[in-house]
Design a protein around this motif. Structure first.
Motif, PDB file in Angstrom:
ATOM      1  N   ILE A 248       0.850  -1.035  -0.580  1.00  0.00           N
ATOM      2  CA  ILE A 248      -0.665   0.058   0.195  1.00  0.00           C
ATOM      3  C   ILE A 248       1.104   1.693  -0.081  1.00  0.00           C
ATOM      4  CG2 ILE A 248      -1.620   1.045   1.126  1.00  0.00           C
ATOM      5  CD1 ILE A 248      -2.903  -1.180   2.172  1.00  0.00           C
ATOM      6  N   ASN A 249       1.905   0.809   0.597  1.00  0.00           N
ATOM      7  CA  ASN A 249       2.800   2.614   1.107  1.00  0.00           C
ATOM      8  C   ASN A 249       3.460   2.149  -0.003  1.00  0.00           C
ATOM      9  OD1 ASN A 249       1.949   3.942   3.486  1.00  0.00           O
ATOM     10  ND2 ASN A 249       1.662   1.721   3.726  1.00  0.00           N
ATOM     11  N   HIS A 250       4.052   1.453  -0.925  1.00  0.00           N
ATOM     12  CA  HIS A 250       5.005   1.265  -2.368  1.00  0.00           C
ATOM     13  C   HIS A 250       6.458   1.565  -1.927  1.00  0.00           C
ATOM     14  CE1 HIS A 250       1.871   2.357  -4.990  1.00  0.00           C
ATOM     15  NE2 HIS A 250       1.379   3.433  -3.736  1.00  0.00           N
ATOM     16  N   LEU A 251       6.367   0.613  -0.707  1.00  0.00           N
ATOM     17  CA  LEU A 251       8.006   0.669  -0.087  1.00  0.00           C
ATOM     18  C   LEU A 251       8.539  -0.640  -0.813  1.00  0.00           C
ATOM     19  CD1 LEU A 251       6.762   1.297   3.575  1.00  0.00           C
ATOM     20  CD2 LEU A 251       8.505   2.530   1.983  1.00  0.00           C
ATOM     21  N   PRO A 252       9.575  -0.514  -1.050  1.00  0.00           N
ATOM     22  CA  PRO A 252      10.413  -1.609  -2.679  1.00  0.00           C
ATOM     23  C   PRO A 252      11.011  -2.865  -1.234  1.00  0.00           C
ATOM     24  CG  PRO A 252      11.057   0.052  -2.745  1.00  0.00           C
ATOM     25  CD  PRO A 252      10.438   0.472  -0.901  1.00  0.00           C
ATOM     26  N   THR A 253      10.258  -3.929  -1.530  1.00  0.00           N
ATOM     27  CA  THR A 253      10.380  -5.447  -0.087  1.00  0.00           C
ATOM     28  C   THR A 253      10.888  -6.309  -1.112  1.00  0.00           C
ATOM     29  OG1 THR A 253       8.813  -5.087   0.402  1.00  0.00           O
ATOM     30  CG2 THR A 253       9.402  -6.822   1.089  1.00  0.00           C
ATOM     31  N   PHE A 254      12.529  -7.070  -0.597  1.00  0.00           N
ATOM     32  CA  PHE A 254      13.420  -8.089  -1.450  1.00  0.00           C
ATOM     33  C   PHE A 254      13.131  -9.511  -0.528  1.00  0.00           C
ATOM     34  CE2 PHE A 254      14.768  -3.841  -2.523  1.00  0.00           C
ATOM     35  CZ  PHE A 254      15.114  -4.284  -3.522  1.00  0.00           C
ATOM     36  N   PHE A 255      13.127 -10.840  -1.531  1.00  0.00           N
ATOM     37  CA  PHE A 255      13.040 -11.776  -0.536  1.00  0.00           C
ATOM     38  C   PHE A 255      13.686 -12.940  -1.491  1.00  0.00           C
ATOM     39  CE2 PHE A 255       8.633  -9.884  -1.034  1.00  0.00           C
ATOM     40  CZ  PHE A 255       8.397 -10.129   0.284  1.00  0.00           C
ATOM     41  N   THR A 256      14.337 -13.846  -0.721  1.00  0.00           N
ATOM     42  CA  THR A 256      15.331 -14.728  -0.659  1.00  0.00           C
ATOM     43  C   THR A 256      14.437 -16.290   0.036  1.00  0.00           C
ATOM     44  OG1 THR A 256      16.777 -15.130   1.500  1.00  0.00           O
ATOM     45  CG2 THR A 256      17.250 -13.501  -0.373  1.00  0.00           C
ATOM     46  N   SER A 257      14.475 -17.314  -1.319  1.00  0.00           N
ATOM     47  CA  SER A 257      13.824 -18.732  -0.457  1.00  0.00           C
ATOM     48  C   SER A 257      14.311 -19.466  -1.607  1.00  0.00           C
ATOM     49  CB  SER A 257      12.840 -18.851  -0.896  1.00  0.00           C
ATOM     50  OG  SER A 257      11.760 -19.584  -0.913  1.00  0.00           O
ATOM     51  N   ILE A 258      13.759 -20.695  -0.951  1.00  0.00           N
ATOM     52  CA  ILE A 258      14.486 -22.159  -1.966  1.00  0.00           C
ATOM     53  C   ILE A 258      13.607 -22.307  -2.536  1.00  0.00           C
ATOM     54  CG2 ILE A 258      16.129 -22.740  -0.032  1.00  0.00           C
ATOM     55  CD1 ILE A 258      14.016 -24.297   1.408  1.00  0.00           C
ATOM     56  N   TYR A 259      11.674 -21.964  -2.703  1.00  0.00           N
ATOM     57  CA  TYR A 259      10.170 -22.396  -3.163  1.00  0.00           C
ATOM     58  C   TYR A 259      10.178 -20.403  -4.318  1.00  0.00           C
ATOM     59  CZ  TYR A 259      10.351 -25.122   1.599  1.00  0.00           C
ATOM     60  OH  TYR A 259       9.996 -25.718   1.888  1.00  0.00           O
ATOM     61  N   GLY A 260      10.244 -21.082  -5.753  1.00  0.00           N
ATOM     62  CA  GLY A 260       9.615 -19.559  -6.364  1.00  0.00           C
ATOM     63  C   GLY A 260       8.242 -20.234  -5.900  1.00  0.00           C
ATOM     64  N   TYR A 261       7.205 -18.983  -6.270  1.00  0.00           N
ATOM     65  CA  TYR A 261       6.406 -18.104  -6.485  1.00  0.00           C
ATOM     66  C   TYR A 261       5.354 -19.971  -6.544  1.00  0.00           C
ATOM     67  CZ  TYR A 261       7.322 -12.907  -8.055  1.00  0.00           C
ATOM     68  OH  TYR A 261       7.704 -11.939  -7.719  1.00  0.00           O
ATOM     69  N   ASN A 262       5.391 -21.429  -6.799  1.00  0.00           N
ATOM     70  CA  ASN A 262       4.760 -22.065  -7.428  1.00  0.00           C
ATOM     71  C   ASN A 262       4.679 -22.723  -5.855  1.00  0.00           C
ATOM     72  OD1 ASN A 262       3.208 -21.002  -9.891  1.00  0.00           O
ATOM     73  ND2 ASN A 262       5.109 -21.943 -11.111  1.00  0.00           N
ATOM     74  N   ASP A 263       6.029 -23.006  -5.233  1.00  0.00           N
ATOM     75  CA  ASP A 263       5.976 -24.518  -4.633  1.00  0.00           C
ATOM     76  C   ASP A 263       5.911 -22.677  -3.134  1.00  0.00           C
ATOM     77  OD1 ASP A 263       6.794 -26.309  -5.886  1.00  0.00           O
ATOM     78  OD2 ASP A 263       8.628 -25.411  -6.456  1.00  0.00           O
ATOM     79  N   LEU A 264       5.994 -21.609  -3.282  1.00  0.00           N
ATOM     80  CA  LEU A 264       5.470 -21.129  -1.933  1.00  0.00           C
ATOM     81  C   LEU A 264       4.272 -21.194  -2.064  1.00  0.00           C
ATOM     82  CD1 LEU A 264       6.736 -19.560   0.264  1.00  0.00           C
ATOM     83  CD2 LEU A 264       6.764 -17.594  -1.233  1.00  0.00           C
ATOM     84  N   LYS A 265       3.791 -20.787  -2.709  1.00  0.00           N
ATOM     85  CA  LYS A 265       1.605 -20.460  -2.362  1.00  0.00           C
ATOM     86  C   LYS A 265       1.499 -22.418  -1.717  1.00  0.00           C
ATOM     87  CE  LYS A 265      -2.309 -20.831  -4.664  1.00  0.00           C
ATOM     88  NZ  LYS A 265      -3.288 -20.802  -6.584  1.00  0.00           N
ATOM     89  N   LYS A 266       2.350 -23.637  -2.433  1.00  0.00           N
ATOM     90  CA  LYS A 266       1.819 -24.249  -1.359  1.00  0.00           C
ATOM     91  C   LYS A 266       2.254 -25.182  -0.220  1.00  0.00           C
ATOM     92  CE  LYS A 266       2.713 -27.343  -6.105  1.00  0.00           C
ATOM     93  NZ  LYS A 266       3.554 -28.236  -6.537  1.00  0.00           N
TER      94      LYS A 266
END
Length: 297
Positions: A248-266
């Protein structure tokens, strides 16, 4: 007898002072100081003590190799000669090693983090992978180029870096966040699984926590997203709150993960019927970031 004794003592002190001044005038830094300010050497008589103090302090710095062996009470500081209003004064300033320490402290003050200093101080351009960028395959080059481009031209949308090497994930992204901190921004680098444990503990002990700071910091990196102990509380009350506020406040956010978008949903689908909540998480992460796959070797 007393009169003669006093005369001898006065003579000895005067002689010692003049010999000391002659020795001080051989000091290249003192000679340069007098020359730069166009001062006559006679001024040494009035400021003998200051010049002596300066010489003694300088001698302690002469063979210094590390702040760990600094013999001074004010570690990392040195005395310097200054001249203004027709007076010579001794002032304190950081030595070269002290300046590095001061710069380090000032940089670390730009971070909100639960990770060690070595991660926060990662220099992106000192990493071997960046130094050898011309040797990377095309796919890997694209991923690294996106990270380097963000340093030069940051925007509202962050990056979502995932791959099988968690250490390299955080090293690259921490290096990028370090560059943003060097530009003067406040940044957060948070190992998300650990943060949730600490946050839960702070509630039970009535200790303050950094949730609000994390939500509002200029740039935020959530490391190891999806690797936390996922519960309805961590997902809906904490993660979703952070994501919603920053989106909502347009604040840049970053992530690291072993999961891609699709696997993260699971990962965020805890039970049957949770698909909508998991989808909300992923949709906000997608809105906040561009996905990049890390396979940099």
């Amino acid at each position: 007898m007393n009169k003669v004794s006093n005369e001898i003592e006065t003579y000895d002190i005067s002689k010692m002072k003049q010999e000391s001044i002659l020795r001080l005038l051989k000091n290249k830094n003192i000679k340069a100081f007098l020359r730069n300010h166009q001062l006559n050497t006679n001024i040494m008589n009035d400021y003998w003590v200051e010049f002596l103090d300066y010489e003694e302090d300088s001698a302690m710095c002469e063979h210094c190799q590390s702040l760990d062996t600094c013999p001074k009470a004010s570690i990392g500081m040195k005395k310097v000669l200054s001249y203004y209003d027709d007076q010579i004064v001794l002032e304190m300033e950081s030595c070269s090693l002290g300046k590095k320490l001061q710069d380090k402290r000032e940089l670390l003050d730009k971070f909100i983090s639960n990770m060690n200093e070595s991660i926060l101080l990662t220099n992106l351009f000192d990493l071997d992978i960046v130094k050898n960028i011309d040797k990377l395959p095309q796919n890997d080059l694209r991923s690294l180029t996106m990270i380097l481009k963000y340093v030069d031209q940051s925007g509202d949308k962050g990056l979502y870096l995932h791959g099988d090497d968690p250490l390299q994930n955080i090293t690259l992204m921490a290096g990028m966040m370090n560059q943003l901190a060097l530009k003067g921004y406040d940044v957060g680098i948070i190992h998300f699984p650990t943060f949730l444990i600490d946050l839960k503990s702070s509630f039970s002990t009535n200790e303050s926590n950094d949730l609000e700071e994390i939500m509002k910091v200029d740039y935020l990196l959530l490391d190891s997203i999806g690797e936390e102990n996922v519960t309805s509380w961590s997902r809906d009350e904490i993660l979703l709150t952070i994501l919603s506020y920053r989106l909502i406040n347009h604040l840049p956010t970053f992530f690291t993960s072993i999961y891609g978008y699709n696997d993260l949903k699971k990962v965020y689908t805890l039970r049957k019927g949770d698909e909508i909540k998991a989808k909300a998480i992923i949709s906000k992460i997608k809105a906040l970031t561009n996905e990049i796959m890390q396979d940099l070797t």
